[in-house]
Structures are given as structure tokens and as C-alpha cells.
Design a protein around this motif. Structure first.
Motif: not given
Lengths: 293, 298
Positions: B123, B126-131, B133, B137
Motif C-alpha cells: 500500500i 501504491q500511495i507513491w505510485r499514485n503521487i 504518476d 499525481g
């Protein structure tokens, strides 16, 4: 003076011993601490915010507050990510690991601390050596051994591994708790006709429960979050714990940002609630286990 | 009590003691001890995990020395190690020192710093993959205010940034643990030492350098040890975020072990890589153990 008053007095006394400081005297400290605090918590908040947004809204507003508190993402993530099954697997892994570690490590620690065990020093040295062994040292033959024993791709097989991994540290930690209990207590129980099992469960266990709580917390938390063994030793998605199946889900549906975020919130929520409830034990336990994790 | 009965009772109590410790030892030998010993043996064979292994002498080791993928992976491990010996250590020390100097709000900050450490690695990733992006992001949020610095920056897909990005995410997850660890050690320092330093007119920096750092040295050594071993054996974040790519830019040794042994079914060679990695971490353990012993003598 009543006990309560003593406690209150001691509380009032404490700050005197601590280095002085306050908002007025330590502005630099506060600004650094706030910056670090924002660095730690803002990304978590982004996850929470985005779990309420639709994919469209995330595209338009990737970091900010959600427009509405829409809970439909959570329901959809729960269903499409098959999280009920994932949590059932996780519950089995966590419960099995905690119970197994308590039983196996508790018995061994009891023997090391209080029984007439030959070769104590050698066993303790062995445990210390085993704690420092990296996983990579044994994972390859272990995998093929598990294939041969039919334990591969089973939750029981994974529990056995987790219990074995947790045992050495747990034995050494529990031993320090058990050594501290006065010998006279169990001798008195033995004179009253109690056998070893009764002494262990009725006399010693109630007195050493903080140690058992710490061990349970560390091993349970490990089982909840573990990735390397879970992805290596489990093959079917139906058998995967919730964190591992989240990984599969997030790889497969990388476009469904909203659902992935909601699933993430569902998974970490129990951990954060548990931590807020028992902060002290968390910190002590994780510091004692000393893993970079 | 007649002597013979006492002897029997002693023997009996020994048997009970052994029975209590036996499950732990048996389990340990099955999962850790046994496979560790056979790992050493298999590293000298061409084992594929299924058929009978054949002894090949030092062949795997010769192959290892000439294997560019291995040196690339170990090199990445060392970059990771250098990052982790500096960045989270500095952040942990600064955070803990500042926390030890304030009175109001310390508990709140401690909770905030510790929360990332609690998150499950998949998770956090996932948080940092989103931010990070480039389309959905931080980059797109910056676009809205007219800043276009991050538009074409692919943090995890560009070989120039990938390893540092992975280390950054891992560090975000980990540094708060060091704050809590260091803070606990700092609170164990005798308050009288601070008083004495203040009377002598020491400023915050001098206090940190002359009182705090020496005061928490055992904890510091402990932290260095787990950081060093953790960096050599790191698996989770490179596996989740990049799988070792692009083109080996974030490949690390433990990823290589799993790939070689389980996907390519080259278990003999995989064991050799794993053994080399273990020897390396053992060297670090001995080194830090030596450091600790010297401290105790001082």
C-alpha cells in the motif's frame, strides 16, 4: 496519601526532569517537526482522500479533498477485489502464526528459563545465530522442500514458516520475562501437587502475559504484512492474504485508481486503529524485534 | 528422599525440559537450519529443484564472478546501503532530537511519524505510485498552478531515477521507526548531563554532538546494523514498484535469487547467489558486532 495522589504528583514532577522547551523557546524544533510530520502524513491523507473520489474526480483533482464522502468505492473494492476471501486467509495466517508462536516459543522459553535443561548456553547461541541468518540463506531449498512435502500453495505451510521465523526472537524475548518470576512461586505450586503443565499455564503464564502480548503483536503484524514468502510460496489467488491479493489487484487494474485506494484504506485501517489503541506495546515490540521491515 | 529416587527425579525433570524445547528446535531445523546447510551444499551443484543434483565443483562460483547481472544487482544494493546509512539516519536523529526538546505535542508527532512504518508495503508503494504518476499525481496538480517541471518525469520507469525513487519510498516508510528508536534512547540519557551542559553555556548543536550522540551510541550501532543488513537483503519495494527494471536499474540481489532459483529453475546457481549475499551480510554483522564490543570496553 492515596495512591492516586502519588501518581498525580509524580506526573506533575516529571517535566521538571526533562529538558526545558515550549513553543516560545523552541521555534526551530517546532518548524522542523511540523515539516517532518507533514511529510509523513500527507501521502497517507492523499490515499484516504482519493478513496472517496471517482476515477474522473481523481484525474481532475489528484491530491485534494474529495467533493463528497461517497462510500461506494469501498463496497466495490470489497467485492471486486474479493477482499472477504483475502481477509479470511489473512485471519487464518495471523491467528495461526500467533498461536503457533506462543505455543512453540513459549514452551521453549519456559524450558530455558525455569527447567533443568541440559546445554542451555548452546541452544541460546544457536538461536542467536539463527536470528541473524538472512532469509536468502534458506529460502531456495525450503521452497523445494515444501514442494516435496505438499506444503507449497497451502496456508498451513505458510503458517509453519512464519512460526519458525518468529520463534528464535520470541524465545529470547519471552525468556527474559520468565527469568524474572521468582522460583518460589512454582516450587510452592509443585508442593501443592501441580504438574509441569499446570505450573506453566496456571502460575507462570498469567505473570508473563506482557511478554506474550508483545510476541503476539510482532508475529501477528508480520503475518499481516509479509510479502516475500507469501508471493513465493502461494500460487493461487484464492489462497492469498489480503495484502498479497491487493498487490495482484493493483497490478491488474492499475486504471481503477479509486478502487485500489479504497482497498488500501480498508487494509491499513485495522493496523492504524490497533496502533492507536496500544501504542506503547507496538513501539516496544517492534523495537525489540529489530527488523528493518 | 533416597538417592536413587532423587536421581530418577532429576532425569525425569530433564526429559520434561527437553520435551518443552523440542518443538521449537525441530521446527527451526526443518525451516531454517536444515535448508541453510543444504543451501551451502546445493551451491556446488547444478540442481534444478527436481532431479538429482550433480556436483559441479566451483562452476557456480566461477559463473558468479563473471556474471554482470550479479555485479549490477550488488552495486544497486550498495547504492541503497549508502542512501539508507545517511538519509533515514539523519532524519531519524534530527526528528528524535527535536522531539526530545519540546514538551507540547511530542506524543502527536511521534504517532504521525510512526504511521508510515505501520502501512503494509504494497500500500505504501501504491500511495507513491499514485503521487509520482506523471499524469494523475503531483505532476498534474502542479500543472494546475502552471508548473510543468514533472510532466515528463517517469520516476519509476526512467533508469536514471528509478533506484532513487524506490529508495525514497522505502525511506518514507522506514525513517519514523528510527525516530521512535532514537527518542527512546535519548530519553534514557541522564537529565543532569543536559543541566551541566547548559550551565556551561552549550548551544543545541553542542548538546547534540557532545551529549546526545555519545549517549545513544549503542542504539546508533544497532540502527546501523539493521539498516545495513536490511539494505543488502531488500526485497519488497524493488519487487513491488519496478520488479528490478527498467533494464536492471533497480535489480537487487534478493530479486535475482528468486528469479534464478524459482522462475529459471536454476536452483544450484540461485543458492550460490544467496550464499554470496549471506556471506556479505555476515561480514557486516561481524563488523558491527566488533564495533559494539569495542564500545563496551571503552
Amino acid at each position: 496519601m492515596s495512591i492516586l495522589a502519588t501518581v498525580r504528583d509524580r506526573r506533575r514532577e516529571r517535566p521538571v526532569n526533562r529538558p526545558p522547551g515550549g513553543l516560545g523557546r523552541t521555534p526551530v524544533s517546532y518548524s522542523v517537526l511540523v515539516v517532518l510530520g507533514l511529510f509523513a502524513i500527507l501521502p497517507v491523507l492523499v490515499l484516504v482522500f482519493n478513496s472517496f473520489k471517482s476515477s474522473l474526480e481523481i484525474g481532475a483533482n489528484p491530491l485534494g479533498l474529495p467533493a463528497t464522502l461517497d462510500l461506494s468505492n469501498f463496497a466495490a473494492a470489497w467485492r471486486r477485489g474479493n477482499m472477504a476471501r483475502g481477509f479470511a486467509n489473512t485471519a487464518f495466517l495471523v491467528a495461526g502464526t500467533i498461536l503457533g508462536t506462543w505455543l512453540v516459543a513459549g514452551a521453549a522459553a519456559y524450558s530455558l528459563a525455569r527447567l533443568n535443561l541440559p546445554g542451555k548456553r548452546k541452544i541460546e547461541t544457536y538461536l542467536f545465530v539463527v536470528i541473524s541468518l538472512p532469509v536468502q540463506m534458506f529460502i531456495v531449498p525450503l521452497f523445494f522442500l515444501w514442494v516435496k512435502l505438499g506444503l507449497i500453495n497451502t496456508l498451513v505451510g505458510l503458517v509453519v514458516i512464519y512460526v519458525a521465523l518468529n520463534t528464535p526472537f520470541s524465545v529470547l524475548l519471552l525468556r527474559t520475562f520468565l527469568v524474572g518470576i521468582p522460583k518460589e512461586l512454582d516450587e510452592a505450586a509443585r508442593l501443592d501437587g501441580a504438574n509441569e503443565w499446570q505450573v506453566a499455564t496456571r502460575v507462570i503464564l498469567p505473570l508473563s502475559w506482557p511478554g506474550f502480548m508483545t510476541v503476539g503483536l510482532v508475529s501477528g503484524l508480520g503475518a499481516y504484512s509479509e510479502l516475500l514468502f507469501a508471493v513465493t510460496f502461494l500460487i493461487d489467488v484464492e489462497k492469498m492474504p489480503v495484502a498479497t491479493s491487493f498487490f495482484q489487484f493493483s497490478q491488474g487494474y492499475s486504471q481503477l485508481y479509486n478502487l485500489v485506494n479504497a482497498a488500501g484504506v480498508i487494509i491499513v485501517l485495522p493496523l492504524i486503529v490497533l496502533f492507536l489503541l496500544m501504542q506503547r506495546r507496538f513501539i516496544a515490540g517492534l523495537a525489540a524485534s529489530g527488523s528493518k521491515g | 528422599m533416597p538417592p536413587r529416587r532423587r536421581v530418577r527425579r532429576r532425569r525425569n525433570s530433564r526429559l520434561v525440559a527437553i520435551a518443552f524445547v523440542l518443538p521449537a528446535l525441530a521446527l527451526n531445523l526443518l525451516v531454517i537450519g536444515g535448508p541453510t546447510v543444504s543451501s551451502i551444499g546445493y551451491s556446488f551443484t547444478d540442481w534444478n529443484g527436481i532431479t538429482t543434483p550433480e556436483f559441479v565443483g566451483l562452476e557456480n562460483w566461477r559463473r558468479l564472478v563473471g556474471d554482470e547481472a550479479f555485479w549490477n544487482a550488488i552495486g544497486n544494493n550498495f547504492v541503497y546501503l549508502l542512501i539508507f546509512l545517511t538519509v533515514p539516519m539523519a532524519m531519524g536523529l534530527v526528528g528524535a532530537f527535536m522531539l526530545s526538546r519540546i514538551r507540547r505535542g511530542a506524543a502527536l508527532f511521534r504517532v504521525l511519524y510512526f504511521i508510515p512504518y505501520l502501512l503494509v508495503s504494497v500500500i505504501t508503494a501504491q500511495i507513491w505510485r499514485n503521487i509520482l504518476d506523471p499524469e494523475f499525481g503531483l505532476a498534474s496538480a502542479l500543472n494546475d498552478v502552471g508548473i510543468h517541471w514533472l510532466d515528463e518525469v517517469y520516476f519509476f520507469a526512467d533508469g536514471r531515477f528509478a533506484l532513487y525513487s524506490v529508495a525514497f519510498v522505502d525511506n518514507w516508510h522506514f525513517w519514523g521507526f528510527l525516530v521512535v528508536l532514537f527518542l527512546a534512547a535519548m530519553q534514557g540519557i541522564d537529565a543532569g548531563q543536559y543541566e551541566a551542559a547548559r550551565i556551561d553555556g552549550a548551544n543545541a548543536w553542542q548538546e547534540f554532538w557532545h551529549i546526545v550522540l555519545p549517549g545513544i551510541r549503542p542504539t546508533l550501532t544497532f540502527a546501523l546494523t539493521i539498516v545495513a543488513i536490511g539494505s543488502l537483503l531488500v526485497y519488497d519495494y524493488p519487487f513491488i514498484l519496478t520488479g528490478g527494471g527498467p533494464a536492471g536499474a533497480t535489480d537487487v540481489a534478493s530479486l535475482m535469487v528468486n528469479r534464478t532459483a524459482f522462475l529459471a529453475r536454476d536452483a544450484g546457481y540461485g543458492s550460490a547467489i544467496a550464499l554470496a549475499l549471506s556471506v556479505l551480510s555476515a561480514i557486516f554483522l561481524v563488523l558491527f558486532g566488533f564495533l559494539r564490543r569495542r564500545e563496551e570496553e571503552v
